[in-house]
Design a protein around this motif. Structure first.
Motif: not given
Length: 218
Positions: A16, A61, A63, A82, A120, A123
């Motif tokens: 990621h 999460g 991002g 994250d 979420c 995630s």
């Protein structure tokens, strides 16, 4: 920086990091063309505010941080975390008015019962079976009784799948597409009660139906 704890976590984080700019370019403005997603997130915000437990929520999460403006625009105060340091760097760059930090879902940097809600958004699909009890337990730990959790996920059979190849950037990572029944069961075991769930068929560019679940901390 999140410490190295296991090879799969490192693989997911590194992948990621590589994908951060790729996602930033492709997802900018994407929510504007997603009425179902906006409706579910908007319902989460409305129900969270109606619970009168404050406005602090966490995007777990997060991002690239793309949900933060929408959440703020609907009355809550988001803070993003994250696993990927590069995702966090991109989020801080593109959305400087919000707070983002590096953290692991299995060890969240929030006090017990300190949040009115958690988001979420795709995630939870990276959690291996052995990590799910701890991760769902962490989500329950940080949400106040009466607060809400909302999640979007790929609705599937729970089998391990390898993701990342379609980006063409030479990265791969594990993912799991859980059914709505299993998602509800996991949340119930952690101390959440389902308030709403829905799904939609896969669109042309998707390989699986999408699921949405809103749950209240009991």
């Amino acid at each position: 920086m999140v410490p190295s704890v296991d090879a799969k976590t490192d693989e997911l984080r590194v992948a990621h990091d590589v994908l951060a700019e790729w996602y930033a370019e492709r997802l900018v403005g994407a929510l504007d063309a997603m009425p179902i997603e906006r409706a579910v997130l908007g319902m989460f915000c409305e129900m969270t505010l109606a619970a009168d437990l404050g406005t602090d929520v966490a995007d777990i999460g997060c991002g690239t941080g793309r949900l933060a403006p929408f959440l703020k625009g609907h009355g809550v105060t988001p803070r993003g975390v994250d696993l990927s340091p590069e995702m966090v760097n991109v989020a801080r760059r593109d959305y400087p008015d919000f707070t983002f930090e590096v953290a692991d879902l299995r060890d969240l940097p929030f006090d017990d019962a300190s949040l009115a809600g958690v988001v979420c958004w795709y995630s939870l699909i990276f959690l291996a079976p052995s990590d799910r009890p701890v991760a769902f337990g962490e989500l329950a730990r940080v949400v106040k009784p009466g607060g809400y959790l909302v999640t979007a996920f790929k609705d599937g059979d729970g089998k391990l799948r390898r993701g990342g190849r379609s980006a063409g950037l030479g990265v791969e990572f594990d993912g799991y597409w859980l059914s709505a029944d299993e998602m509800q069961r996991r949340l119930a075991d952690a101390g959440f009660a389902t308030a709403f769930w829905a799904g939609r068929p896969a669109e042309e560019q998707e390989s699986t139906p999408q699921g949405y679940l809103l749950a209240r901390r009991t």
